[in-house]
Design an enzyme around this catalytic site. Structure first.
Site, mmCIF file in Angstrom:
data_model
loop_
_atom_site.group_PDB
_atom_site.id
_atom_site.type_symbol
_atom_site.label_atom_id
_atom_site.label_comp_id
_atom_site.label_asym_id
_atom_site.label_seq_id
_atom_site.Cartn_x
_atom_site.Cartn_y
_atom_site.Cartn_z
ATOM 1 N N GLN A 115 0.837 -1.205 0.000
ATOM 2 C CA GLN A 115 0.000 0.000 0.000
ATOM 3 C C GLN A 115 0.868 1.251 0.000
ATOM 4 O O GLN A 115 1.611 1.493 0.950
ATOM 5 C CB GLN A 115 -0.902 -0.016 1.231
ATOM 6 C CG GLN A 115 -1.731 1.237 1.425
ATOM 7 C CD GLN A 115 -2.680 1.124 2.605
ATOM 8 O OE1 GLN A 115 -3.627 0.346 2.580
ATOM 9 N NE2 GLN A 115 -2.437 1.876 3.658
ATOM 10 N N SER A 118 1.237 6.432 2.926
ATOM 11 C CA SER A 118 1.976 7.358 3.779
ATOM 12 C C SER A 118 3.242 7.877 3.113
ATOM 13 O O SER A 118 3.913 7.162 2.363
ATOM 14 C CB SER A 118 2.348 6.684 5.096
ATOM 15 O OG SER A 118 1.195 6.360 5.846
ATOM 16 N N SER A 151 4.365 -1.530 4.240
ATOM 17 C CA SER A 151 4.476 -2.916 4.703
ATOM 18 C C SER A 151 4.694 -3.869 3.535
ATOM 19 O O SER A 151 3.977 -3.809 2.526
ATOM 20 C CB SER A 151 3.208 -3.317 5.460
ATOM 21 O OG SER A 151 2.984 -2.473 6.562
ATOM 22 N N GLU A 235 -10.332 -1.782 6.048
ATOM 23 C CA GLU A 235 -9.183 -2.228 6.833
ATOM 24 C C GLU A 235 -9.596 -2.994 8.074
ATOM 25 O O GLU A 235 -8.874 -3.868 8.528
ATOM 26 C CB GLU A 235 -8.331 -1.024 7.248
ATOM 27 C CG GLU A 235 -7.334 -0.612 6.203
ATOM 28 C CD GLU A 235 -6.265 0.287 6.774
ATOM 29 O OE1 GLU A 235 -5.093 -0.088 6.728
ATOM 30 O OE2 GLU A 235 -6.611 1.367 7.251
ATOM 31 N N SER A 360 -3.184 7.665 13.665
ATOM 32 C CA SER A 360 -2.848 7.881 15.065
ATOM 33 C C SER A 360 -4.105 8.071 15.923
ATOM 34 O O SER A 360 -5.200 8.321 15.412
ATOM 35 C CB SER A 360 -1.957 9.119 15.202
ATOM 36 O OG SER A 360 -2.691 10.286 14.867
#
Length: 383
Positions: A115, A118, A151, A235, A360
């Site tokens: 993915q 970020s 990841s 998710e 977060s």
């Protein structure tokens, strides 16, 4: 809600247990394991029938599979990003051609995904992405920029990338969702990020003119924000219940450590252990309620807040009950292998990131405040 397992679910559970018992032992290579799962149709149980090579299963049967898989000690999945994130997104927003091209290899365990969301300056604030994708004369896009905390990028065949296709756009406007092949030497560089646990699941990914085909833009150019937000909604679902099975096993190890060291005789420690157990049961019922469709728009944010804090506290408790021995690794130090971690030490160190990755705690609270409670939007630029 009335959530229970019926007779057909228990028959299915028996089939799942029998299959896992016959295949888990000796499963080492995660890529080979994905293909093993794919050959038996276990990838994509929640997808509709469509000739993709997957079995179909009811919601309760998907829960059975997820929980039994977690209990079996099977290898950690390397194909979950393709199965749980990309596939539902394609089913919701992809063209027939995109579904036909990408879903069968995911179901077969043949193609792995990562993915590309970020960035160094756009983590939880996803609308600030700076990676650019420029349309060129041959009809493809050329992608330049950097992604981080990606990841399994070092193993992936493909990456879905959120990039800015309108150079004049700001924030969530002018973004597109592109499917990018990772095998582009000289155009894509993957650098593993070594963590304090000693492992490197995350990566930096640098795009230097990497290409993506025009027909591999999902949902149409400029609609990347809508597609990306839809994906984030996938998710947290059935997989949350499997996660909780793993949490329960970790809690059991902490309780066993407390009994071994004598820490369990401390009434404060006993109270903390009971609290962890009770909160885990509460999270399970909350997850089941959400699966039943009775959760609100902020259910996934509530779930993330609950489990992230719970898991961090479990890691802290794991160190507390072990006392001084928690600071000593299980192996001898050497220059080639500076230190090793046992399972509870790894739990403590890795769980420090739980309240940051995947959005977060601050971001989750903002989502709940604005989208559920209807509170005024937080002023930009205010710390």
């Amino acid at each position: 809600m009335d959530f229970g397992f019926g007779a057909e679910d228990e028959v299915f559970r028996g089939e799942v247990r029998e299959w896992l018992a016959g295949h888990v032992d000796g499963a080492q290579d995660r890529r080979v394991w994905e293909r093993t799962l794919g050959k038996s149709g276990w990838i994509g149980l929640g997808w509709p029938e469509g000739g993709y090579g997957n079995r179909t299963a009811t919601l309760t049967q998907q829960v059975v599979w997820a929980e039994e898989y977690a209990r079996s000690g099977a290898p950690a999945r390397s194909g979950h990003i393709g199965e749980k994130l990309l596939a539902p997104t394609l089913l919701a927003h992809g063209s027939d051609e995109q579904k036909a091209r990408f879903l069968p290899p995911v179901a077969a365990g043949e193609e792995l995904w990562c993915q590309g969301y970020s960035e160094p300056g756009a983590g939880s604030d996803l609308a600030g992405v700076r990676t650019r994708a420029t349309r060129v004369e041959d009809g493809t896009y050329r992608i330049s920029g950097q992604k981080i905390w990606t990841s399994l990028a070092h193993e992936a065949d493909w990456c879905f990338v959120l990039a800015r296709t309108d150079p004049e756009s700001r924030r969530h406007h002018g973004l597109s969702f592109l499917l990018v092949p990772m095998d582009q030497p000289g155009r894509i560089e993957v650098r593993p990020i070594r963590q304090m646990t000693g492992t490197s699941e995350f990566n930096e990914v640098f795009f230097d003119g990497a290409h993506a085909r025009a027909e591999h833009v999902v949902g149409g150019e400029g609609r990347g924000w809508q597609v990306a937000m839809s994906l984030l909604g996938f998710e947290r679902g059935v997989s949350t219940l499997a996660q909780q099975v793993g949490f329960a096993e970790e809690l059991t190890r902490v309780v066993q450590a407390a009994a071994r060291t004598g820490a369990v005789s401390d009434p404060v420690v006993r109270a903390l252990l009971v609290r962890q157990w009770a909160e885990l049961r509460t999270m399970r019922w909350n997850a089941l309620r959400t699966l039943g469709g009775s959760g609100d728009a902020g259910a996934s944010s509530v779930a993330k807040l609950l489990w992230a804090g719970w898991h961090q506290r479990l890691g802290e408790l794991a160190m507390l009950v072990r006392g001084a021995e928690a600071t000593v690794g299980p192996g001898d130090w050497s220059p080639s292998s500076p230190y090793e971690l046992d399972a509870l030490q790894h739990l403590f160190l890795f769980s420090r990131a739980d309240t940051v990755y995947g959005g977060s705690d601050q971001i989750q609270r903002t989502i709940i405040a604005e989208r559920v409670l209807g509170l005024p939007r937080e002023p930009k630029g205010v710390v």
